[in-house]
Write an enzyme that holds these catalytic residues in place. Sequence first.
Site, PDB file in Angstrom:
ATOM      1  N   ASN A 139      85.127  23.121  52.010  1.00 37.13           N
ATOM      2  CA  ASN A 139      84.128  23.696  52.922  1.00 37.13           C
ATOM      3  C   ASN A 139      83.516  22.591  53.780  1.00 37.13           C
ATOM      4  OD1 ASN A 139      81.717  22.589  51.512  1.00 37.13           O
ATOM      5  ND2 ASN A 139      82.499  23.852  49.849  1.00 37.13           N
ATOM      6  N   ASP A 193      83.566  28.391  45.062  1.00 33.27           N
ATOM      7  CA  ASP A 193      83.395  29.510  44.128  1.00 33.27           C
ATOM      8  C   ASP A 193      84.722  29.914  43.499  1.00 33.27           C
ATOM      9  OD1 ASP A 193      80.659  29.724  44.518  1.00 33.27           O
ATOM     10  OD2 ASP A 193      80.927  30.885  46.361  1.00 33.27           O
ATOM     11  N   LYS A 213     104.984  19.835  46.890  1.00 33.75           N
ATOM     12  CA  LYS A 213     104.515  20.345  48.173  1.00 33.75           C
ATOM     13  C   LYS A 213     105.244  21.648  48.522  1.00 33.75           C
ATOM     14  CE  LYS A 213     104.127  19.161  53.000  1.00 33.75           C
ATOM     15  NZ  LYS A 213     104.814  18.510  54.087  1.00 33.75           N
ATOM     16  N   ASP A 250      80.122  28.299  37.140  1.00 33.91           N
ATOM     17  CA  ASP A 250      78.884  28.003  37.859  1.00 33.91           C
ATOM     18  C   ASP A 250      78.162  26.863  37.138  1.00 33.91           C
ATOM     19  OD1 ASP A 250      76.094  28.069  38.788  1.00 33.91           O
ATOM     20  OD2 ASP A 250      76.782  29.815  39.924  1.00 33.91           O
ATOM     21  N   ILE A 251      78.116  25.720  37.777  1.00 36.79           N
ATOM     22  CA  ILE A 251      77.563  24.518  37.134  1.00 36.79           C
ATOM     23  C   ILE A 251      76.065  24.705  36.888  1.00 36.79           C
ATOM     24  CG2 ILE A 251      77.211  22.029  37.379  1.00 36.79           C
ATOM     25  CD1 ILE A 251      79.674  22.072  39.307  1.00 36.79           C
ATOM     26  N   LYS A 265      68.238  34.764  43.508  1.00 35.86           N
ATOM     27  CA  LYS A 265      69.026  33.686  42.885  1.00 35.86           C
ATOM     28  C   LYS A 265      68.150  32.856  41.943  1.00 35.86           C
ATOM     29  CE  LYS A 265      72.313  32.566  45.654  1.00 35.86           C
ATOM     30  NZ  LYS A 265      73.012  31.973  46.804  1.00 35.86           N
ATOM     31  N   LYS A 276      69.576  32.837  38.173  1.00 34.13           N
ATOM     32  CA  LYS A 276      70.087  31.587  37.612  1.00 34.13           C
ATOM     33  C   LYS A 276      69.032  30.858  36.771  1.00 34.13           C
ATOM     34  CE  LYS A 276      73.761  30.846  40.992  1.00 34.13           C
ATOM     35  NZ  LYS A 276      74.709  29.880  41.553  1.00 34.13           N
TER      36      LYS A 276
END
Length: 400
Positions: free
Chosen positions: A210, A279, A289, A306-307, A337, A341
């Site tokens: 990302n 994710d 390859k 999920d850390i 959240k 969490k």
Amino acid sequence: MSRLNKKRVVLIVTGGIAAYKALELVRCLRDDGAAVNVVMTAAAEHFVGRLSFQALSSEPVHTDLLDARAEGAMGHIELARWADIVIVAPATADFMARLRHGLADDLATTLCLATVAPILVAPAMNRQMWLNAATVDNTAVLKIRGIVFVGPDAGAQACGETGPGRMALPADIVAAAGALFPAGMLAGRRLMVTAGPTREAIDPVRYISNKSSGKMGYAIAQAAAEAGAEVILVSGPTRLSSPVRVHRTAVISADEMYDAVMAVVDDVDIFVACAAVADYRVEAPAQQKRKKDNHSLNLTLTPTRDILQSVTARPTPPFAVGFAAETEDLLQNARSKLERKSLDMIAANQVGIEGLGFDSNDNELYVLWKGGEQHLAKASKDVIARQLIGLVADRCHSRA
Ligand code: C5P
């Protein structure tokens, strides 16, 4: 509370008559709450027995660079990373010369090269040797490189002469060491921050990732170090260099980041999850390859762990701060959240706005916690990070 409380000290003892005073130094350091690992040069062993240091430090004494057994227990690189501070006391003229030239032919010199921790040197030698132009020059160069000196004191010397060259008193060395750890808002706290993107392999040369640059997480690491915290930065691939006084662990994938965090999370007081962790990862990355053909390609993606959620699920979790990058319903999503969490605090930022968030130098945050919130207006990430660390310090002091 002493500034050396819970600090990890590597004490290097080199071969001078003042080596016996280093025994007293070990005791003073431990009285102040520090953990001490002693390294002795071969010459130091002619002056004091290693058993005395072992008894006073309650740790095995390290002497050899290439001793396979000792390396197995705590190798030279590990010891260099373990240290919050390296103290060389007494430091002989010979050791200072070798340090100046960057030699690495024994454990003590190698450690000094391999550590990012501050190095404090307490010289002890005959007064003429201290005043010799070579030693004066070596001292000046070492000081320019950031090595800190304490002493030497002047007075009667073991060689019968009088003048400068006596090792500073153990209490003065302890005070000089303590002064290297600022008494900031987070003094005595250990903070871990994750930063950057993760990369999930598709094959040996391709990956899914990302746009995260890591800048926000690195700015938080720096602000926390400035506030006196001991900082562990677990970083995905970025082009940034590590802030000073920060221990960085480099990882690539979400799985590696999870393992790096879990390995130390029970020893930290504050955890800030700033990384943009993938994710999903590719369920079965190809070993070779992938060749191009004209068919469509399906990749099966599987969720990563999920850390942050795993951290807050620990039996005694640290003060946990999460980030929420949202494109819509920013505050509502961030609040949910925070609860889902089990976080102590969440920093929410709107993504998809030109000049803010991912890969930019500026940010704007809405920081939420149970019963409160604060808007941090658009500013450089360094400024935002300092404000956020201020809020973290306030909230975690009031939780403790
Ligand atoms: O649920 P979401 O991914 O939006 O949550 C973002 C927060 O969770 C961030 O603080 C991020 O660092 C953390 N996170 C994590 N491990 C993951 C995914 C997100 O620690 N696998």
